[in-house]
Design a protein around this motif. Structure first.
Motif, PDB file in Angstrom:
ATOM      1  N   THR A 291       0.736  -1.298  -0.044  1.00 40.62           N
ATOM      2  CA  THR A 291       0.023  -0.529   0.031  1.00 40.62           C
ATOM      3  C   THR A 291       1.405   1.116  -0.201  1.00 40.62           C
ATOM      4  O   THR A 291       2.517   1.472   0.534  1.00 40.62           O
ATOM      5  N   TYR A 297       1.738   2.722   9.960  1.00 42.23           N
ATOM      6  CA  TYR A 297       1.493   2.475   9.780  1.00 42.23           C
ATOM      7  C   TYR A 297       1.818   0.988   9.816  1.00 42.23           C
ATOM      8  O   TYR A 297       3.210   0.927  10.574  1.00 42.23           O
ATOM      9  N   SER A 313      -1.060  -3.199   6.970  1.00 43.27           N
ATOM     10  CA  SER A 313      -2.290  -2.407   7.128  1.00 43.27           C
ATOM     11  C   SER A 313      -2.990  -0.608   7.922  1.00 43.27           C
ATOM     12  O   SER A 313      -1.580  -0.024   8.630  1.00 43.27           O
ATOM     13  N   SER A 314      -4.113  -0.380   7.718  1.00 38.90           N
ATOM     14  CA  SER A 314      -3.784   0.872   8.533  1.00 38.90           C
ATOM     15  C   SER A 314      -4.237   1.023  10.001  1.00 38.90           C
ATOM     16  O   SER A 314      -4.337   2.042  11.031  1.00 38.90           O
ATOM     17  N   TRP A 319      -6.485  -6.281   7.353  1.00 42.25           N
ATOM     18  CA  TRP A 319      -5.138  -6.213   6.764  1.00 42.25           C
ATOM     19  C   TRP A 319      -5.622  -6.887   5.403  1.00 42.25           C
ATOM     20  O   TRP A 319      -6.198  -7.395   5.232  1.00 42.25           O
ATOM     21  N   THR A 320      -4.406  -6.353   4.510  1.00 45.59           N
ATOM     22  CA  THR A 320      -4.063  -6.490   3.277  1.00 45.59           C
ATOM     23  C   THR A 320      -3.030  -7.543   3.110  1.00 45.59           C
ATOM     24  O   THR A 320      -1.489  -7.273   3.616  1.00 45.59           O
ATOM     25  N   GLN A 403     -13.252  -4.828  -0.661  1.00 50.49           N
ATOM     26  CA  GLN A 403     -12.845  -3.249   0.603  1.00 50.49           C
ATOM     27  C   GLN A 403     -13.569  -2.177   0.559  1.00 50.49           C
ATOM     28  O   GLN A 403     -13.825  -1.792   1.645  1.00 50.49           O
ATOM     29  N   GLN A 408     -12.901   0.018   3.473  1.00 50.94           N
ATOM     30  CA  GLN A 408     -11.593  -0.647   4.632  1.00 50.94           C
ATOM     31  C   GLN A 408     -10.638  -0.367   3.495  1.00 50.94           C
ATOM     32  O   GLN A 408     -10.772  -0.488   2.532  1.00 50.94           O
ATOM     33  N   ASN A 409     -10.027   0.694   4.416  1.00 50.14           N
ATOM     34  CA  ASN A 409      -8.001   0.752   3.910  1.00 50.14           C
ATOM     35  C   ASN A 409      -8.710   1.179   1.784  1.00 50.14           C
ATOM     36  O   ASN A 409      -7.890   0.392   0.942  1.00 50.14           O
ATOM     37  N   GLY A 412      -5.441   2.866   0.472  1.00 53.56           N
ATOM     38  CA  GLY A 412      -4.426   2.082  -0.349  1.00 53.56           C
ATOM     39  C   GLY A 412      -4.836   1.128  -1.309  1.00 53.56           C
ATOM     40  O   GLY A 412      -4.599   0.728  -2.264  1.00 53.56           O
ATOM     41  N   ASN A 413      -6.841   0.486  -1.535  1.00 53.55           N
ATOM     42  CA  ASN A 413      -7.337   0.112  -2.599  1.00 53.55           C
ATOM     43  C   ASN A 413      -7.132   0.283  -3.572  1.00 53.55           C
ATOM     44  O   ASN A 413      -7.303   0.000  -4.839  1.00 53.55           O
TER      45      ASN A 413
END
Length: 707
Positions: A291, A297, A313-314, A319-320, A403, A408-409, A412-413
């Motif tokens: 990410t 982070y 993960s943020s 978690w990614t 996500q 979620q995130n 980043g996604n």
């Protein structure tokens, strides 16, 4: 020696004519073979001879006699005398993470070749027989160890153990929580350090060094020896005095050597999160982008047997997965925190908190709800969509989309989706998955991302294709939705907007007509069926033409009646008229039968729980098969198509009969064919046997009523 005199044989001089031969006609050879250089550790010998008949009809014959296998004795006298015991083992010095040992040399009738170093009764290393000192590194502070030494000669004779020395290392210089230790690894100047602030609970690590990458590393390491499965988790709270590629993160390392195999999940000031590895000592390193994020982070590495999983993960909760791969490491390794300045001669620092090294927490059950309801199975599949993984490969776009939909995130996604839109896809169904992504979460794309989306869809020609039905449907679906969503975008044929939309609608309607009237043919392979349904669902959900939407509904309804007819209490019957159909072996790692029928299972249920949908440890490219990671896009709560209630009831019924013949199938070219071969998928998903079925379309009257 046995005689061959009087034997009839073919000779090179007179082919095709049998001649009488004598011993003198056969050449003699003598061979001497010394396996393994004549060493004694040979336990078996296999000698193989072959007789060849050449194309001219001339035979070759071998006569073997006086075969002897014997041990070649060394001219030297066998050495059975062990070296004397090393004496006067003493502690020459120690720190919080190292111990210096020295001893008096052993003697031997031939010569001492090495000394074996033992710690707490187990051998940990060895040194040359000319050395009588040894430095142990990688120890934990304030910990007691017991050392002894044994001498060994060239013949393998081993002495008794020396006297034992008990050593307690010093407390951590930086006050690190026990059992954490720290040290510099590789060529670092100035020296690094680590300290712990009990008030904030943070560990500050300062490190110099050129990099952690390439064939060797230079950095400062805070570590803990760890045996077996485990995980290391930390939040990179902040970084100071760094450059673009300063790295701070968690690491699993085989040894304290600068060339050691290792894996690392790191944060960089400019590049965000990165996973990297070195699989062999002194080998090259590789990296995978995570990410795009800065401190604070979270990063995590998990070791389970020989599989390493890396996450970021943020929030430390969601978690990614960045990478999962097979890495061969020793049973005991070093888990810890690593910092390199990537700037020789300069120190960079990073603060870590929420640091945890320990056992992998027991995973929550991944079993599906059993028997469950349609809604509970649907939710379970949606949750699987957000957590699925492929070994060593980039995840499919659907996980990122799912996500984002659930908040979620998101940042980043979106970055990952943007990167995927900048890559060309050879498989048509992937263009459909990216169209889903745009239509589902494109309202969160910035202008740069929109430009990348348009550039991506402009790379293709959306026209008739001489390919299998599912690929044709994918191409036409993408073309229709491109024409509707981006009226000014031209495809490779220079077509756009209404023209692109209408031409691809005509192609789709031609396929719909064939599918509704004659059955979905090749689509009855669950893999292909779903990919076609995947396209129909997108068209039904997003078309702005009501009459077209009604035709799509009819086609989807027909497909559901076919699925309902083929589902028998958790098993699925389908055609196998293709080599890539459903009759496959367990060794075919690209096959995941449970995935390909997961949508049917969600509505119809079964006699057992399906546990592995959306997961695999198969090291195969995801491009080989359109795995049902894409299922999540169909399951999204915003989709409004619902299968016919009657089809669901038929699917849930377990008393169907298959006694007549089905003949109205089509092949890949659209021609009708008669097929009698069927694959009956066993309850152990992925295994199948071929049988011959004669069955009627007992769903067909229901389909006509529904239409």
């Amino acid at each position: 020696m046995p005689s061959i005199t009087g034997t009839a044989a073919y000779l090179n001089s007179v082919p095709d004519v049998l001649k009488t031969v004598n011993d003198s006609d056969i050449a003699s050879y003598r061979f001497k073979v010394s396996p393994n250089g004549g060493q004694r550790n040979i336990t078996s010998i296999k000698l193989t001879f072959s007789v060849r008949v050449d194309t001219g009809g001339t035979d070759e014959a071998y006569v073997i006699d006086d075969l002897e296998i014997s041990e070649v004795k060394s001219q030297q006298t066998l050495d059975t005398e062990a070296p004397t015991v090393p004496s006067n083992l003493t502690l020459a010095g120690k720190t919080d993470t190292s111990v210096n040992l020295s001893w008096t040399a052993s003697t031997d009738n031939v010569g001492v070749t090495r000394y074996d170093i033992y710690r707490d009764g187990l051998i940990v290393d060895n040194v040359s027989g000319v050395n009588t000192t040894y430095t142990v590194v990688g120890l934990s502070p304030n910990t007691t160890y017991h050392y002894s030494v044994k001498a060994r000669d060239a013949a393998g004779n081993l002495s008794a153990a020396s006297n034992e020395v008990a050593v307690t290392t010093d407390p951590s210089v930086g006050g690190l929580p026990e059992p954490l230790g720290d040290r510099d690894i590789g060529n670092v100047k100035p020296a690094g350090s680590a300290s712990y602030n009990p008030v904030t609970g943070r560990i500050k690590v300062q490190g110099s060094g050129s990099d952690i990458f390439g064939t060797e590393d230079a950095f400062h390491y805070v570590y803990q020896p760890w045996t077996g499965n485990g995980q290391v988790v930390a939040r990179v709270y902040g970084m100071e005095n760094g450059v673009t590629w300063t790295k701070a993160g968690v690491m699993i390392r085989a040894s304290m050597s600068e060339q050691s195999p290792n894996v690392m999940m790191a944060l960089t000031p400019a590049g965000g999160a990165y996973f990297q590895d070195r699989l062999q000592a002194g080998g090259a390193s590789t990296s995978t982008a995570g990410t795009q994020a800065g401190p604070p982070y979270w990063v995590k590495l998990v070791r389970k047997d020989n599989v390493i999983s890396a996450y970021d993960s943020s929030d430390g909760i969601n978690w990614t997965l960045i990478k999962k791969e097979v890495v061969t490491l020793p049973e005991t390794v070093y888990f810890g925190l690593a910092v390199t300045s990537h700037n020789t001669g300069k120190l960079a620092s990073a603060e870590f908190d929420q640091v945890s090294i320990g056992e992998v927490p027991p995973a929550e059950s991944t079993n599906s709800p059993f028997p469950g309801t349609i809604e509970s199975r649907k939710q379970w599949l949606w949750d699987k969509t957000k957590t699925m993984s492929e070994m060593g490969l980039q995840l499919n776009i659907v996980q990122y989309v799912a996500q984002i939909v659930d908040g979620q995130n998101v940042a980043g996604n979106l970055q990952k989706i943007d990167k995927m839109f900048q890559a060309y896809d050879a498989e048509q169904y992937k263009t459909v998955s990216k169209m889903y992504a745009y239509l589902m979460v494109g309202n969160q794309f910035n202008s740069t991302m929109i430009d990348h989306v348009k550039a991506y869809f402009s790379q293709y020609a959306y026209a008739k294709l001489p390919q299998t039905e599912n690929l044709r449907m994918s191409n036409y679906t993408a073309g229709y939705l491109v024409g509707q969503s981006f009226p000014d975008l031209q495809d490779l044929n220079g077509k756009s907007g209404a023209v692109l939309k209408s031409e691809n609608r005509a192609n789709i309607e031609e396929m719909l007509s064939a599918g509704v009237r004659y059955g979905w043919a090749e689509y009855e392979s669950p893999e292909y069926t779903f990919m076609t349904y995947f396209c129909l669902n997108a068209l039904y959900q997003y078309t702005d033409e009501p009459d077209f939407k009604q035709k799509l509904k009819m086609a989807m309804d027909v497909m559901w009646f076919e699925w309902a007819n083929d589902w028998i209490d958790g098993t699925f019957i389908s055609t196998s008229n293709r080599a890539k159909g459903d009759s496959v072996s367990a060794s075919d790692l690209t096959w995941r039968g449970a995935d390909h029928t997961a949508l049917s299972w969600m509505y119809f249920g079964g006699n057992r729980a399906q546990e592995g949908i959306g997961e695999t440890d198969a090291l195969v490219p995801s491009a080989y098969r359109p795995y049902l990671e894409y299922l999540g896009m169909v399951l999204y709560r915003g989709m409004n198509y619902t299968p016919p209630e009657m089809a669901i009831r038929i699917g849930q019924s377990g008393d169907k009969s298959y006694t007549s013949r089905k003949t109205n199938l089509q092949n890949s070219s659209g021609r009708n064919l008669k097929t009698y071969r069927q694959a009956f998928v066993k309850p152990t998903w992925g295994l199948a046997t071929e049988v011959t079925y004669n069955r009627v379309d007992n769903w067909q009257p229901l389909v006509y009523i529904n239409c």
